[in-house]
Design an enzyme around this catalytic site. Sequence first.
Site, PDB file in Angstrom:
ATOM      1  N   LYS A   1      26.372  44.019  29.374  1.00 14.92           N
ATOM      2  CA  LYS A   1      25.350  44.835  29.767  1.00 14.92           C
ATOM      3  C   LYS A   1      24.168  44.700  28.159  1.00 14.92           C
ATOM      4  O   LYS A   1      22.687  43.216  28.379  1.00 14.92           O
ATOM      5  CB  LYS A   1      25.830  45.586  28.144  1.00 14.92           C
ATOM      6  CG  LYS A   1      26.040  46.941  29.539  1.00 14.92           C
ATOM      7  CD  LYS A   1      26.814  48.112  29.035  1.00 14.92           C
ATOM      8  CE  LYS A   1      27.167  48.876  30.462  1.00 14.92           C
ATOM      9  NZ  LYS A   1      28.316  48.979  30.909  1.00 14.92           N
TER      10      LYS A   1
ATOM     11  N   ASP B   1      37.865  43.273  27.196  1.00 13.79           N
ATOM     12  CA  ASP B   1      36.451  44.197  27.359  1.00 13.79           C
ATOM     13  C   ASP B   1      35.246  44.647  26.696  1.00 13.79           C
ATOM     14  O   ASP B   1      35.818  45.535  26.043  1.00 13.79           O
ATOM     15  CB  ASP B   1      36.763  45.800  28.956  1.00 13.79           C
ATOM     16  CG  ASP B   1      35.538  45.865  29.847  1.00 13.79           C
ATOM     17  OD1 ASP B   1      34.507  44.977  29.103  1.00 13.79           O
ATOM     18  OD2 ASP B   1      35.634  46.475  30.503  1.00 13.79           O
TER      19      ASP B   1
ATOM     20  N   TYR C   1      37.046  52.005  31.591  1.00 13.06           N
ATOM     21  CA  TYR C   1      35.948  51.555  33.252  1.00 13.06           C
ATOM     22  C   TYR C   1      35.864  50.168  32.638  1.00 13.06           C
ATOM     23  O   TYR C   1      35.392  50.399  31.792  1.00 13.06           O
ATOM     24  CB  TYR C   1      34.638  52.714  33.344  1.00 13.06           C
ATOM     25  CG  TYR C   1      33.837  51.910  34.298  1.00 13.06           C
ATOM     26  CD1 TYR C   1      34.197  52.267  35.394  1.00 13.06           C
ATOM     27  CD2 TYR C   1      32.694  51.236  33.774  1.00 13.06           C
ATOM     28  CE1 TYR C   1      33.537  51.855  36.134  1.00 13.06           C
ATOM     29  CE2 TYR C   1      31.754  51.625  35.070  1.00 13.06           C
ATOM     30  CZ  TYR C   1      32.059  51.545  36.043  1.00 13.06           C
ATOM     31  OH  TYR C   1      31.156  50.810  37.558  1.00 13.06           O
TER      32      TYR C   1
HETATM   33  C1  PLP Z   1      28.952  49.020  32.242  1.00 13.00           C
HETATM   34  C2  PLP Z   1      30.828  48.353  31.769  1.00 13.00           C
HETATM   35  C3  PLP Z   1      31.395  47.476  32.822  1.00 13.00           C
HETATM   36  C4  PLP Z   1      30.686  46.958  34.245  1.00 13.00           C
HETATM   37  O1  PLP Z   1      29.727  46.328  33.913  1.00 13.00           O
HETATM   38  P1  PLP Z   1      28.076  46.458  35.323  1.00 13.00           P
HETATM   39  O2  PLP Z   1      27.593  45.824  34.497  1.00 13.00           O
HETATM   40  O3  PLP Z   1      27.706  47.340  35.560  1.00 13.00           O
HETATM   41  O4  PLP Z   1      28.906  45.995  36.669  1.00 13.00           O
HETATM   42  C5  PLP Z   1      32.191  46.955  32.756  1.00 13.00           C
HETATM   43  N1  PLP Z   1      33.051  47.303  31.593  1.00 13.00           N
HETATM   44  C6  PLP Z   1      33.088  48.015  30.455  1.00 13.00           C
HETATM   45  C7  PLP Z   1      33.408  48.440  29.354  1.00 13.00           C
HETATM   46  C8  PLP Z   1      31.460  48.744  30.467  1.00 13.00           C
HETATM   47  O5  PLP Z   1      31.089  49.291  30.245  1.00 13.00           O
END
Ligand code: PLP
Length: 384
Positions: A208, A176, A81
Amino acid sequence: MILGHAHPDVMAAVQDAASRGFSFGTPSENEVLLAEEIVSRVEPVEQVRLVSSGTEATMSAVRLARGFTGRSKVVKFAGCYHGHVDALLAHAGSGVATFALPDSAGVPTSAAGETIVLPYNDVEALETAFAEHGSEIACLITEASPGNMGVVPPEEGFTEALRRVTAAHGALLISDEVMTGFRCSRSGWYGLEGPYSGGAPDLFTFGKVMGGGFPAAAFGGRADIMSHLAPLGPVYQAGTLSGNPVATAAGLATLRGCTPEVYTRLDEVSRTIADAASAALSAEGVPHLVQWAGSMFSVFFTSEGSRPAQTGVVRDYDDARAQDLPAFGAFFHSMLDSGVHLPPSAFEAWFVGASHDDEAVGRVLDALPAAARAASASRGRMAG
Ligand SMILES: *Cc1c(COP(=O)(O)O)cnc(C)c1O
């Protein structure tokens, strides 16, 4: 919340920043300090740009990769994701997995049509896709260590294979670290697995933890790529609230509070909880697997006869989806009834925070036997 909720140092930083103004529409000191903190922690990140969410970070990194390479295709892995970017909502994990949506409504075929989705931990599929489309692929984006299908870490050598294959075809590698960044270690997953013999990923995304509970995220990497961003280069990216002074104050205070002692404590507490959960489930005969990425872990409720039950590992999204979801549901609700709020999906990672003191950990441990019994009672029951 890696330091726990309303940590006094973060609270003080936020109050101080807020008392001096909420938004200036121009870079502020904390933005620069936070950028410097990120660059100092993650060695391959030479330059960084702040945004307000992980979604913006991945969206901007993909645009930059496309602008830099002049190519359009993007490779991602099923179960990873990367936020709700149209082009990346193909076979995504997290909430999309929880609700068993194959894709999202409202995403036109044209937006996801340049996205190639591959199974995770499968070097052969990777090589085949690049052999076929290599000259059209702008980038491969991957979770540094996937946590949105449950914790499914890269197998030995897999990240290096990503580096080797993308480099051979002139595509960028985007790691990511929105979830793993500054959580798995002070330098994120890169700090645990890197440096790589074949070189580092070209771009990284963060979110995060680095926002300390406020909207702050970032993308960064090689300076020669980052210089393609406007205003120096032709790839446009901007945000009114990017680098917001209150959000960056929270993020900076949080990262500064993430001392070596904090990471040691997170490692200890997560082991204690995972071991106790595993022991409680074993005592009730509930088949399960525990997988790790630093102090992040997840408990997979393996279904009888499924591939993970046979191989002893969840290595991709198909494996993750083979879980006994009713068993997880029963386990989750029993824990909730005892006052322990686990991540509410079998496709999420379990995190601990520095505020999980011995008393809090004790409450979790006390709740586990009943939850294991509930999971045992519901095993294999069909959902719905
Ligand atoms: C949470 C998450 C996102 C998206 O971040 P948001 O601040 O919710 O838009 C993207 N990549 C990873 C791996 C994530 O866990």
